[in-house]
Design a protein around this motif. Sequence first.
Motif, PDB file in Angstrom:
ATOM      1  N   ALA A 161      43.017  36.162  49.846  1.00 20.02           N
ATOM      2  CA  ALA A 161      41.688  35.924  49.264  1.00 20.02           C
ATOM      3  C   ALA A 161      41.374  36.896  48.129  1.00 20.02           C
ATOM      4  O   ALA A 161      40.267  36.932  47.625  1.00 20.02           O
ATOM      5  CB  ALA A 161      40.615  36.054  50.346  1.00 20.02           C
ATOM      6  N   GLY A 162      42.378  37.690  47.723  1.00 17.29           N
ATOM      7  CA  GLY A 162      42.159  38.789  46.779  1.00 17.29           C
ATOM      8  C   GLY A 162      41.695  38.370  45.400  1.00 17.29           C
ATOM      9  O   GLY A 162      41.758  37.206  45.013  1.00 17.29           O
ATOM     10  N   PHE A 192      37.292  41.361  51.324  1.00 13.36           N
ATOM     11  CA  PHE A 192      37.175  39.898  51.224  1.00 13.36           C
ATOM     12  C   PHE A 192      36.814  39.236  52.553  1.00 13.36           C
ATOM     13  O   PHE A 192      36.766  38.008  52.647  1.00 13.36           O
ATOM     14  CB  PHE A 192      38.481  39.302  50.673  1.00 13.36           C
ATOM     15  CG  PHE A 192      38.966  39.997  49.418  1.00 13.36           C
ATOM     16  CD1 PHE A 192      38.244  39.896  48.239  1.00 13.36           C
ATOM     17  CD2 PHE A 192      40.110  40.783  49.436  1.00 13.36           C
ATOM     18  CE1 PHE A 192      38.656  40.555  47.087  1.00 13.36           C
ATOM     19  CE2 PHE A 192      40.529  41.450  48.291  1.00 13.36           C
ATOM     20  CZ  PHE A 192      39.807  41.335  47.118  1.00 13.36           C
ATOM     21  N   LYS A 237      42.840  43.997  34.094  1.00 13.02           N
ATOM     22  CA  LYS A 237      43.041  43.840  32.652  1.00 13.02           C
ATOM     23  C   LYS A 237      42.185  44.800  31.839  1.00 13.02           C
ATOM     24  O   LYS A 237      41.041  45.064  32.179  1.00 13.02           O
ATOM     25  CB  LYS A 237      42.701  42.403  32.258  1.00 13.02           C
ATOM     26  CG  LYS A 237      43.586  41.390  32.972  1.00 13.02           C
ATOM     27  CD  LYS A 237      42.962  40.018  33.022  1.00 13.02           C
ATOM     28  CE  LYS A 237      43.789  39.105  33.911  1.00 13.02           C
ATOM     29  NZ  LYS A 237      43.094  37.830  34.201  1.00 13.02           N
ATOM     30  N   ASP A 383      29.086  46.076  37.931  1.00 13.69           N
ATOM     31  CA  ASP A 383      30.299  46.313  37.170  1.00 13.69           C
ATOM     32  C   ASP A 383      30.022  47.194  35.938  1.00 13.69           C
ATOM     33  O   ASP A 383      28.952  47.121  35.343  1.00 13.69           O
ATOM     34  CB  ASP A 383      30.759  44.921  36.695  1.00 13.69           C
ATOM     35  CG  ASP A 383      32.225  44.884  36.410  1.00 13.69           C
ATOM     36  OD1 ASP A 383      32.968  44.401  37.269  1.00 13.69           O
ATOM     37  OD2 ASP A 383      32.620  45.356  35.319  1.00 13.69           O
TER      38      ASP A 383
HETATM   39  P1  ADP Z   1      39.476  37.779  34.749  1.00  8.89           P
HETATM   40  O1  ADP Z   1      40.565  37.165  35.553  1.00  8.89           O
HETATM   41  O2  ADP Z   1      38.427  36.874  34.249  1.00  8.89           O
HETATM   42  O3  ADP Z   1      39.972  38.744  33.776  1.00  8.89           O
HETATM   43  P2  ADP Z   1      38.729  39.817  36.564  1.00  8.89           P
HETATM   44  O4  ADP Z   1      39.832  39.809  37.554  1.00  8.89           O
HETATM   45  O5  ADP Z   1      38.585  40.963  35.644  1.00  8.89           O
HETATM   46  O6  ADP Z   1      38.675  38.471  35.824  1.00  8.89           O
HETATM   47  O7  ADP Z   1      37.372  39.572  37.327  1.00  8.89           O
HETATM   48  C1  ADP Z   1      36.204  39.179  36.657  1.00  8.89           C
HETATM   49  C2  ADP Z   1      35.041  39.790  37.356  1.00  8.89           C
HETATM   50  O8  ADP Z   1      34.939  39.278  38.659  1.00  8.89           O
HETATM   51  C3  ADP Z   1      35.141  41.281  37.502  1.00  8.89           C
HETATM   52  O9  ADP Z   1      33.855  41.786  37.402  1.00  8.89           O
HETATM   53  C4  ADP Z   1      35.736  41.454  38.888  1.00  8.89           C
HETATM   54  O10 ADP Z   1      35.361  42.688  39.427  1.00  8.89           O
HETATM   55  C5  ADP Z   1      35.108  40.293  39.614  1.00  8.89           C
HETATM   56  N1  ADP Z   1      35.955  39.694  40.643  1.00  8.89           N
HETATM   57  C6  ADP Z   1      37.071  38.974  40.474  1.00  8.89           C
HETATM   58  N2  ADP Z   1      37.541  38.526  41.636  1.00  8.89           N
HETATM   59  C7  ADP Z   1      36.690  38.968  42.573  1.00  8.89           C
HETATM   60  C8  ADP Z   1      36.610  38.818  43.998  1.00  8.89           C
HETATM   61  N3  ADP Z   1      37.494  38.110  44.683  1.00  8.89           N
HETATM   62  N4  ADP Z   1      35.600  39.419  44.643  1.00  8.89           N
HETATM   63  C9  ADP Z   1      34.700  40.118  43.954  1.00  8.89           C
HETATM   64  N5  ADP Z   1      34.683  40.277  42.615  1.00  8.89           N
HETATM   65  C10 ADP Z   1      35.673  39.717  41.940  1.00  8.89           C
END
Ligand code: ADP
Length: 447
Positions: A161-162, A192, A237, A383
């Motif tokens: 679920a990560g 999660f 990223k 964030d």
């Molecule tokens: P992208 O794939 O759009 O680059 P990120 O992995 O950076 O996205 O995640 C986008 C935003 O969503 C970030 O603020 C991140 O912390 C949050 N985020 C992504 N996946 C989860 C999750 N499973 N649970 C909580 N926050 C998440």
Amino acid sequence: MLNKVLVANRGEIAVRIIRACRELGIKTVAVYSEADKDALHTRLADEAVCIGPAPSKKSYLNIKNILEAACLTHADSIHPGFGFLSENADFAKMCEESNIKFIGPSYKVIDLMGNKSNAKALMKSAKVPVVTGSEGSIKGYKEACEIADKVGYPIMIKAAAGGGGKGIRLVTKKEELEDSYNIVKQEAKVSFNDDEIYIEKFIENPRHVEIQVLADEHGNAVYLGERDCTVQRRNQKVIEESPSTVVDDKLRKKMGEAAINAVKAAKYANAGTIEFLVDKNKNFYFMEMNTRIQVEHPVTEMVTGIDIVKEQLRIASGEKLRFSQSDIKPKGHSIECRINAECPEKGFMPSPGTIKELLFPGGNGVRIDTSVYTGYTIPPVYDSMIAKIIVHGENREEAINKMKRALDECVISGVDTNIDFLYKILDNENFVKGNYDTSFIKKENLA
Ligand code: ADP
Ligand code: ADP
Ligand code: MG
């Protein structure tokens, strides 16, 4: 067309969505927490509804209050942005049950792709190459041992679920397996609320290359080229660009077609991203699908000229895609830097506070997506990303020089930022040469 969109998010992405709606003549409703009453998204929307106290659980993740706000304001649709509820299948389902259009894929697809282990199984059956590893999730430690031996070290243990770079751990040898297994399981449970985990072969020195797709509700789908998100810190990223220095026309077509297969197999509609790892022999492997708009979507917009958020709104309105694959002709080179209020010298500790002076760069080919302004106080509870600078140049060299110029011009005082850190990356010889992989920041001692 949709009539009124409730934006269930905050920060720059909420502002981004409100702007797209306004240009299309769609009314907007912002929702905000008590910490965000002066936020830009709250100010820019046609209407704004307070949905609870500062902590996300009580506001931006509060499904009941958000749906009530939608009913109260007669919104016919909800855009979830990214993070928060964007990948919450229950929320998407409740929207549907309340007769509110969820601007994204169906809850069934979100559910399917939200479990990364199940998503891989589906992709494998659709003949999309996947990273080798466990078939589905791991039942217990004994099974983890057997699979790790079969796959061969190094391996990665990942939470099904990560997301957001959390719940991922590299295991280089057998002696480390038991500890890592327990740590990831624990982290998955805490972050999660789901301790399902799976195992993948660790791809050595990979590039992260993802394909943006758009699919309508009538079975049409196109890919909008790739984004290279290899520059990462702790699997998250930092800088993204399009095109990728490792993707040529032939590989782009192969990856694009694999992404379309993935979309068709999942019966996917709306905007989505298929994330792949590319190894040094240019083999590519499916890693996961993000069923939402992504942080780095602007680099694709810059090279294709397509406004992805507007396309999301059109797709959700039931329109057919207005272009076919042969109409998509990416041009030039785009780079995005994520500006965070954080202190790289203190282990990237978040740096909330009041912005005293703010001067963003401008000029030809420079785009700023942000939600901050002079005098704005960045709350500590969310964030740390406060802005994105996106540039477009004729080629990569011009884009890099433009970004360096833009970062140079940027003045943000009152809080710490990662601007100098970003500049160092762009100035790095191996980055400029395109000679790097996901371990770049660590290897070059940039953080
Ligand atoms: P992208 O794939 O759009 O680059 P990120 O992995 O950076 O996205 O995640 C986008 C935003 O969503 C970030 O603020 C991140 O912390 C949050 N985020 C992504 N996946 C989860 C999750 N499973 N649970 C909580 N926050 C998440
Ligand atoms: P998230 O859901 O948090 O975005 P991903 O599965 O997309 O997690 O992985 C995030 C990053 O972790 C990837 O971009 C990559 O750098 C690294 N990673 C994930 N799986 C592997 C793997 N099997 N081999 C090498 N690196 C990996
Ligand atoms: Mg990912």
